[in-house]
Design an enzyme around this catalytic site. Structure first.
Site, mmCIF file in Angstrom:
data_model
loop_
_atom_site.group_PDB
_atom_site.id
_atom_site.type_symbol
_atom_site.label_atom_id
_atom_site.label_comp_id
_atom_site.label_asym_id
_atom_site.label_seq_id
_atom_site.Cartn_x
_atom_site.Cartn_y
_atom_site.Cartn_z
ATOM 1 N N LYS A 100 17.687 -3.829 30.385
ATOM 2 C CA LYS A 100 18.577 -4.701 30.458
ATOM 3 C C LYS A 100 17.950 -6.270 29.915
ATOM 4 C CE LYS A 100 20.310 -3.018 35.020
ATOM 5 N NZ LYS A 100 21.547 -2.586 34.798
ATOM 6 N N TYR A 115 18.767 3.868 42.214
ATOM 7 C CA TYR A 115 19.464 4.232 41.068
ATOM 8 C C TYR A 115 18.669 4.298 39.912
ATOM 9 C CZ TYR A 115 23.066 5.038 37.414
ATOM 10 O OH TYR A 115 23.476 5.265 36.481
ATOM 11 N N ASP A 155 10.616 1.467 38.710
ATOM 12 C CA ASP A 155 11.690 1.511 37.750
ATOM 13 C C ASP A 155 12.056 -0.141 37.789
ATOM 14 O OD1 ASP A 155 15.153 2.628 37.910
ATOM 15 O OD2 ASP A 155 14.219 1.077 36.752
#
Ligand code: KE4
Length: 423
Positions: free
Chosen positions: A258, A135, A230
């Site tokens: 994050k 994802y 990623d």
């Protein structure tokens, strides 16, 4: 939640928070302190969600609070350059081996979307390759389902994603270097980039098999495609320099998010100057954002990274992660329940009902009903675990052995099925 559902889809600002996979009502949180969350009924939870990764220092760390308090009297956004972006950029460039130059954005989605646009521009190619179960945010080109077969053309993963948007997105199984080799042999001269979570976190935690990341590095280089890590979840989480430091593999571009925002809105993408200077305004690849580089977010990010840089946090997180993983595995073992506990540092997932999970197909073989039972028991027992088998649980430096042991104790009780879900 009743008022929320009238006003917002599912009553939430992001789908996973609605607890669809586990059922029941999600708690409505009012405060976070250290490793704990408090809900509107005053119930306390040991927090293993940590906002899905950002809060590696826990809630309300003094360094983050004072950094934000110092900025508040000075305003919140200036619409122009600030020294704060320089401060965070210097920290990111110093920490992440693949990054010589960085662009801040407001989410992981923006980071990966922009990195792939840059990769397409830099290579003059259109195809991108992602892994099933990976994802990378909700940009159209990445919302694809894996079809059958080894490498398949993207099938729209959501209504509203036109075929055209995913026509050039190819999907391969995670942890399968042969599939990538085969795909690039056939399509390599059309592939701009391979994007991968170097430690998968969105099928649950699935570490890379030995040699997998090295193979992706070699294969993409051989075919003139860019390797994009990623590291939105793994960046500054599994090591200060991210998974690329941990595994010693250097991608061409890296996406972050994050942790680098310390709980505020930050994403980033970066790489060599030769690539990044193609990004507007120094180059023609357009990408922009009203609140990119926001002073408050930059300040929270700098404060967070400054608490992590000396490495002591990672030693603590490794010890806590090891204790939690061992405890969960032992509890399952005691009850004769197959359970694969996958972990890298302070991100981990117990897959219930299976003995080994190395890819998305393996993760999907886990027992969803048992996960729902365990999740409900955790919640009733004062433990907030991500409400999906396909999410990673996290630890912060604010967690201690007592909290880890409590999480294990409630897990064991749930597996014993003795139903005693009291606190
Ligand atoms: P955001 O756009 O949600 O900031 O980042 C997207 C993203 C990109 N790459 C990776 C590896 C990610 O894990 C994410 C976001 N992760 C999810 C949960 N695993 C965020 C939680 C949510 O969607 O509410």
């Amino acid at each position: 939640m009743r008022r929320a559902r009238v006003l917002m889809p599912g009553g939430v600002s992001s789908p996973v928070r609605a607890f669809a996979a586990v059922g029941g009502e999600p708690p409505v949180f009012t405060a976070g302190h250290g490793c704990r969350l408090i809900d509107a009924d005053g119930r306390e939870y040991i927090d293993h969600v940590l906002a899905y990764g950002p809060l590696i220092l826990g809630h309300g760390h003094p360094a983050v609070r004072s950094a934000l308090a110092a900025r508040l009297p000075l305003g919140t956004a200036y619409g122009g350059p600030t020294i704060l972006e320089v401060e965070l950029a210097e920290r990111v460039v110093a920490a992440v081996r693949s990054i010589e130059m960085v662009r801040f954005v407001n989410s992981g989605t923006e980071a990966t979307m922009s990195a792939l646009r840059l990769a397409r521009a830099a290579t003059g190619r259109d195809r991108v390759v992602k892994c099933a179960g990976g994802y990378h945010g909700h940009a159209d080109l990445l919302l694809v389902e894996a079809g059958s077969g080894v490498a398949t053309l993207g099938i729209p993963g959501s209504p509203g994603v036109p075929e055209a948007a995913v026509r050039d997105t190819l999907v391969v199984p995670y942890n399968d270097a042969a599939a990538v080799e085969e795909l690039l042999a056939a399509e390599g001269d059309r592939v701009a980039a391979v994007i991968v979570e170097p430690v998968a976190g969105n099928m649950g935690c699935v570490p890379p098999r030995p040699g997998y990341l090295e193979a992706l590095r070699e294969l993409t280089a051989r075919h003139g495609a860019l390797l994009v890590f990623d590291e939105v979840m793994t960046g500054f989480r599994v090591a200060y320099g991210g998974a690329q430091e941990l595994y010693g593999v250097t991608p061409d571009l890296t996406c972050l998010g994050k942790v680098i925002g310390g709980g505020l809105l930050v994403g980033a993408y970066g790489g060599p100057v030769a690539l990044m200077e193609r990004v507007a305004p120094s180059g023609p690849v357009y990408q922009a954002g009203t609140l990119s580089g926001n002073p408050l977010a930059m300040a929270a990010g700098c404060a967070t990274l400054d608490e992590l840089r000396d490495g002591a946090a990672y030693a603590r997180l490794e010890a806590l992660g090891g204790r939690l993983a061992a405890g969960l595995a032992a509890a399952a073992e005691e009850r004769g329940l197959p359970c694969a506990v996958n972990r890298v540092g302070s991100m981990l997932t117990p897959f219930l009902g299976v003995v080994e999970v190395g890819d998305y197909a393996g993760a999907r073989a886990a027992d969803p009903a048992l996960f729902r039972t365990v999740h409900a028991a955790w919640l009733a027992g004062g433990v907030f675990w991500p409400p999906s088998q396909y999410e990673a649980g996290f630890l912060s430096i604010a967690h201690g052995d007592a909290e880890v042991d409590r999480t294990v104790e409630v897990f064991a009780t749930a597996l014993a099925g003795d139903g005693s879900r009291g606190r």
